[in-house]
Design a protein around this motif. Structure first.
Motif, PDB file in Angstrom:
ATOM      1  N   LEU A 246       0.740  -1.360  -0.009  1.00  0.00           N
ATOM      2  CA  LEU A 246      -0.012   0.118  -0.107  1.00  0.00           C
ATOM      3  C   LEU A 246       0.827   1.311   0.035  1.00  0.00           C
ATOM      4  N   GLN A 247       1.908   1.227   0.753  1.00  0.00           N
ATOM      5  CA  GLN A 247       3.093   2.289   0.850  1.00  0.00           C
ATOM      6  C   GLN A 247       3.510   2.632  -0.465  1.00  0.00           C
ATOM      7  N   GLU A 248       3.780   1.531  -1.271  1.00  0.00           N
ATOM      8  CA  GLU A 248       4.437   1.636  -2.537  1.00  0.00           C
ATOM      9  C   GLU A 248       3.483   2.094  -3.581  1.00  0.00           C
ATOM     10  N   ALA A 249       2.201   1.768  -3.423  1.00  0.00           N
ATOM     11  CA  ALA A 249       1.268   1.943  -4.246  1.00  0.00           C
ATOM     12  C   ALA A 249       0.707   3.451  -4.206  1.00  0.00           C
ATOM     13  N   THR A 250       0.895   4.086  -2.937  1.00  0.00           N
ATOM     14  CA  THR A 250       0.231   5.303  -2.728  1.00  0.00           C
ATOM     15  C   THR A 250       1.337   6.441  -2.787  1.00  0.00           C
ATOM     16  N   ASP A 251       2.383   6.111  -2.503  1.00  0.00           N
ATOM     17  CA  ASP A 251       3.576   7.196  -2.387  1.00  0.00           C
ATOM     18  C   ASP A 251       3.827   8.040  -3.259  1.00  0.00           C
ATOM     19  N   LEU A 252       3.399   7.609  -4.612  1.00  0.00           N
ATOM     20  CA  LEU A 252       3.553   8.540  -5.838  1.00  0.00           C
ATOM     21  C   LEU A 252       2.777   9.630  -5.812  1.00  0.00           C
ATOM     22  N   ALA A 253       1.440   8.991  -5.436  1.00  0.00           N
ATOM     23  CA  ALA A 253       0.212  10.025  -5.643  1.00  0.00           C
ATOM     24  C   ALA A 253       0.270  10.889  -4.544  1.00  0.00           C
ATOM     25  N   LEU A 254       0.936  10.693  -3.470  1.00  0.00           N
ATOM     26  CA  LEU A 254       0.881  11.319  -2.211  1.00  0.00           C
ATOM     27  C   LEU A 254       1.995  12.329  -2.420  1.00  0.00           C
ATOM     28  N   PHE A 255       3.167  11.729  -3.273  1.00  0.00           N
ATOM     29  CA  PHE A 255       4.298  12.723  -3.517  1.00  0.00           C
ATOM     30  C   PHE A 255       3.896  13.853  -4.351  1.00  0.00           C
ATOM     31  N   HIS A 256       3.164  13.366  -5.437  1.00  0.00           N
ATOM     32  CA  HIS A 256       2.781  14.496  -6.370  1.00  0.00           C
ATOM     33  C   HIS A 256       1.680  15.418  -6.090  1.00  0.00           C
ATOM     34  N   GLY A 257       0.803  15.091  -4.815  1.00  0.00           N
ATOM     35  CA  GLY A 257      -0.228  15.689  -4.198  1.00  0.00           C
ATOM     36  C   GLY A 257      -1.624  15.314  -4.883  1.00  0.00           C
ATOM     37  N   SER A 258      -1.528  14.447  -5.451  1.00  0.00           N
ATOM     38  CA  SER A 258      -2.771  14.141  -6.197  1.00  0.00           C
ATOM     39  C   SER A 258      -3.961  13.366  -5.194  1.00  0.00           C
ATOM     40  N   VAL A 259      -3.148  13.092  -3.882  1.00  0.00           N
ATOM     41  CA  VAL A 259      -3.946  12.622  -2.788  1.00  0.00           C
ATOM     42  C   VAL A 259      -3.413  13.269  -1.539  1.00  0.00           C
ATOM     43  N   VAL A 260      -4.461  13.707  -0.972  1.00  0.00           N
ATOM     44  CA  VAL A 260      -3.969  14.566   0.500  1.00  0.00           C
ATOM     45  C   VAL A 260      -4.001  13.556   1.560  1.00  0.00           C
ATOM     46  N   ARG A 261      -5.147  12.561   1.667  1.00  0.00           N
ATOM     47  CA  ARG A 261      -5.090  11.860   2.971  1.00  0.00           C
ATOM     48  C   ARG A 261      -5.652  10.621   2.416  1.00  0.00           C
ATOM     49  N   MET A 262      -5.063   9.367   3.092  1.00  0.00           N
ATOM     50  CA  MET A 262      -5.851   7.986   2.642  1.00  0.00           C
ATOM     51  C   MET A 262      -5.921   7.171   3.769  1.00  0.00           C
ATOM     52  N   ARG A 263      -7.022   6.621   4.411  1.00  0.00           N
ATOM     53  CA  ARG A 263      -7.050   5.698   5.383  1.00  0.00           C
ATOM     54  C   ARG A 263      -7.696   4.419   4.542  1.00  0.00           C
ATOM     55  N   VAL A 264      -7.439   3.203   4.996  1.00  0.00           N
ATOM     56  CA  VAL A 264      -8.198   2.013   4.971  1.00  0.00           C
ATOM     57  C   VAL A 264      -8.662   1.850   6.213  1.00  0.00           C
ATOM     58  N   ARG A 265     -10.184   1.610   6.303  1.00  0.00           N
ATOM     59  CA  ARG A 265     -10.779   1.243   7.563  1.00  0.00           C
ATOM     60  C   ARG A 265     -11.779   0.036   7.289  1.00  0.00           C
ATOM     61  N   THR A 266     -11.857  -0.473   8.650  1.00  0.00           N
ATOM     62  CA  THR A 266     -12.674  -1.503   8.673  1.00  0.00           C
ATOM     63  C   THR A 266     -14.315  -1.209   8.811  1.00  0.00           C
ATOM     64  N   PHE A 267     -15.054  -1.935   8.668  1.00  0.00           N
ATOM     65  CA  PHE A 267     -16.662  -1.699   8.666  1.00  0.00           C
ATOM     66  C   PHE A 267     -16.972  -0.862  10.102  1.00  0.00           C
ATOM     67  N   ALA A 268     -16.223  -1.433  11.175  1.00  0.00           N
ATOM     68  CA  ALA A 268     -16.531  -0.815  12.483  1.00  0.00           C
ATOM     69  C   ALA A 268     -15.796   0.666  12.426  1.00  0.00           C
TER      70      ALA A 268
END
Length: 656
Positions: A87-109
């Motif tokens: 997940l870190q590798e998949a999202t680092d580039l997006a986070l680095f370029h600013g195309s994603v500000v914040r990302m969380r993966v959450r359980t249904f709870a």
């Protein structure tokens, strides 16, 4: 001129006001339409941002998160180290370029099993409808305030996390995407849309404005045309009666203010009806246009020529000195009466002018028009074409209307009666005829002489029943004289209108037959002016009367303008010399010469001669010597009732 300038200014102001009204009225719906369209564009832009966030979240969930989780089941037990690393590798580039500000993966709870910043807390509440929607497999996207995002706003997307191996939803992906770039791009697109929309709406408003401008200008031209038509004569283009009154009122007001005067003139064509009857109404219209074109060049700046209706024209001439009025009117008359060729027929244009001065003869328009009208009708009755109101002795048209109405009632109520003045044979002094003269015993004004009502009667149809009444009453009196052995010829005055009435000769003949009277005992007196009116009609009427044995006498000879050729062609029984020539026979050599000439002329035509206004014996002696046949006047008798003639004169009927 002043009025036209004022009307133009008023027209310009009203047109500007009307155009402004149209402009505002057109702007309101355009502005409303623009607001609706702009609101729609803004809503479309917001939807585009949300749709773009939805698409971006779906791509991240499918292309980055789902492959990184691999064959993971439910996320309640957390993520493995490999899953975190992927997940870190998949999202680092997006986070680095600013195309994603914040990302969380959450359980249904609601537990955070992965966050790009390593935190395990925060995020949207599990009670939020957006989180519940994502938990059930839907995607919820909103634009929210987010301090960590550039510009303080972000697109929040809650997306179900689907395991790639099983295709089942295993958790919730909470993404915060930067809104600034999307908003900036959408802003550019909105601005472009605004410009396009503004151009289109501006074009529409411009078209509406041009339509409004064209409409107001057309309405202004139409209103001006309607106003012009309302105040001008359609045939000649001259001001009409209403406009004439307006200009005359302004001229009078200016005269009172400046202490100046002027003239109001009425011009009426003579025998205009004959042109319509013989050549047609189109010829009459052409003649009216000729009259207008001939009168206009003789006007000064500030003068007004108007057509009041029919063949009547009017002039208002401010500042015209009294001494200049008649010379100027005579010049206008000379120009007007030049021969005109209408429908190929040469016509002598004749007109009567009536002039009233202000302030001498009146201070308001109606009063001046009445007095100019009175002077004009005096011109029609006499031999002078231009008459200046003399301040007295001329009845106004309003008075004539009253007289005409009262006279009709007088005929019904038997308020009229006849008096008779004898005609005396100068050779032996015998009465050989009487002239019937009508009098009116008015219930309020007392005894009225003919001068008080005959002029008004001659200008209307009442002259016909009046003449019929006089003829019938004279015939009844004549029957009585005949019964007493007095075979006197009775003279009755008739008017030009009677001669023009179809069947008049037959009417007189039937009346005489009804009373058992020989036609040679009736003599109809008609003025010389009446004979000169409609010459052909008058001549035919005279011939018809003479053919029935009824004599014709020419009254007031010398005061009109009958041509000798007309007299030569008519069977005239008697010519009466006007009292104007008889009154100064004893003192004026010219009058004596005229009387001698008339006597010789009448005898040459086979007519008898009667002198009017004989006052003294010396006049009678001179007339006898000159060869005059009969005389009439106060020397013999004033007009008296028919019974008084019986009592006044001896049985032989000889004046003593």
């Amino acid at each position: 001129m002043w009025r036209r300038h004022r009307q133009r200014r008023q027209g310009a102001r009203s047109s500007a006001s009307l155009f402004a009204t149209y402009a505002v009225a057109g702007l309101v719906p355009i502005a409303a339409l623009g607001a609706v369209l702009i609101r729609g564009v803004q809503q479309d832009a917001a939807r585009q941002g949300i749709d773009q966030g939805r698409s971006q979240a779906a791509v991240i969930a499918e292309m980055a998160v789902a492959p990184a989780l691999g064959n993971a089941g439910r996320l309640d037990e957390g993520l493995t180290a490999d899953q975190r690393r992927h997940l870190q590798e998949a999202t680092d580039l997006a986070l680095f370029h600013g195309s994603v500000v914040r990302m969380r993966v959450r359980t249904f709870a609601g537990q955070v099993v992965y966050a790009d910043d390593g935190s395990t807390a925060g995020g949207i509440s599990t009670a939020d409808p957006a989180f519940r929607a994502a938990s059930t497999g839907d995607t919820a996207v909103d634009v929210v305030d987010y301090p960590d995002a550039p510009g303080g706003r972000a697109i929040r997307a809650l997306q179900p996390v689907v395991a790639s191996a099983t295709g089942e939803s295993v958790g919730v992906l909470e993404l915060y995407l930067p809104d600034q770039a999307i908003a900036a791009r959408l802003h550019r697109e909105i601005v472009q849309t605004y410009w396009r929309l503004g151009g289109v709406l501006g074009g529409i408003y411009l078209v509406l404005g041009l339509i409004a401008w064209s409409t107001t200008r057309s309405l202004r031209r139409y209103a001006a045309q309607q106003e012009h038509e309302a105040l001008h004569d359609g045939l000649t283009g001259l001001p009409n009666r209403e406009e004439f009154r307006n200009r005359a009122a302004h001229a009078l007001a200016a005269g009172r203010r400046d202490g100046t005067g002027g003239a109001v003139v009425l011009v009426d064509l003579n025998r205009f009806k004959e042109v319509n009857d013989t050549l047609g109404h189109h010829a009459g219209d052409e003649l009216l246009q000729v009259v207008a074109h001939r009168l206009l060049p003789g006007l000064r700046s500030g003068d007004t020529l108007a057509r009041l209706g029919g063949d009547e024209f009017a002039l208002i001439m401010p500042g015209l000195e009294a001494a200049d009025v008649l010379p100027r009117m005579n010049r206008l008359r000379e120009e007007l009466t030049r021969e005109a060729v209408i429908e190929g027929v040469p016509l002598n244009v004749e007109a009567s002018f009536g002039v009233a001065l202000y302030p001498e003869h009146g201070s308001d328009v109606e009063e001046l028009l009445q007095r100019a009208d009175a002077a004009m009708y005096q011109s029609k009755r006499g031999a002078i074409d231009v008459v200046l109101y003399d301040g007295g002795g001329v009845a106004t048209p309003t008075q004539w209307l009253v007289v005409q109405a009262e006279l009709r009632h007088a005929l019904q109520r038997d308020e009229l009666f006849l008096v008779y003045q004898p005609k005396v044979d100068l050779a032996d002094g015998a009465i050989n005829g009487v002239e019937a003269l009508v009098r009116w015993q008015h219930p309020e004004r007392g005894l009225l002489p003919p001068s008080e009502f005959l002029p008004a009667a001659e200008l209307s149809g009442v002259i016909e029943p009046l003449t019929a009444w006089v003829l019938r009453r004279a015939a009844e009196d004549q029957v009585r004289w005949l019964a007493e052995g007095r075979p006197w010829v009775v003279s009755v005055n008739i008017s030009a209108r009677n001669l023009e009435t179809p069947g008049f000769a037959g009417f007189v003949a039937d009346l005489l037959a009804e009373h058992g009277l020989p036609p040679e005992l009736m003599l109809l007196e008609v003025t010389e002016t009446a004979l000169a009116g409609d010459a052909e009609t008058a001549a035919q009427a005279v011939r018809d009367l003479a053919a029935r044995g009824i004599g014709i006498s020419v009254d007031d000879f010398g005061m009109g303008y009958t041509s000798l050729s007309q007299l030569r062609g008519m069977p005239i029984a008697e010519i009466k010399i006007d009292r104007a020539f008889v009154s100064d026979l004893l003192t004026d050599s010219e009058s004596r010469a005229i009387v001698r000439s008339v006597i010789e002329l009448a005898h040459g035509l086979g007519s008898k001669v009667t002198a009017e206004g004989v006052e003294v014996p010396e006049m009678a002696d001179w007339l006898t010597t000159a060869g005059c046949d009969k005389a009439q006047g106060y020397l013999y008798s004033r007009p008296v009732a028919w019974r008084d003639i019986q009592r006044t004169y001896v049985a032989e009927g000889v004046i003593r």
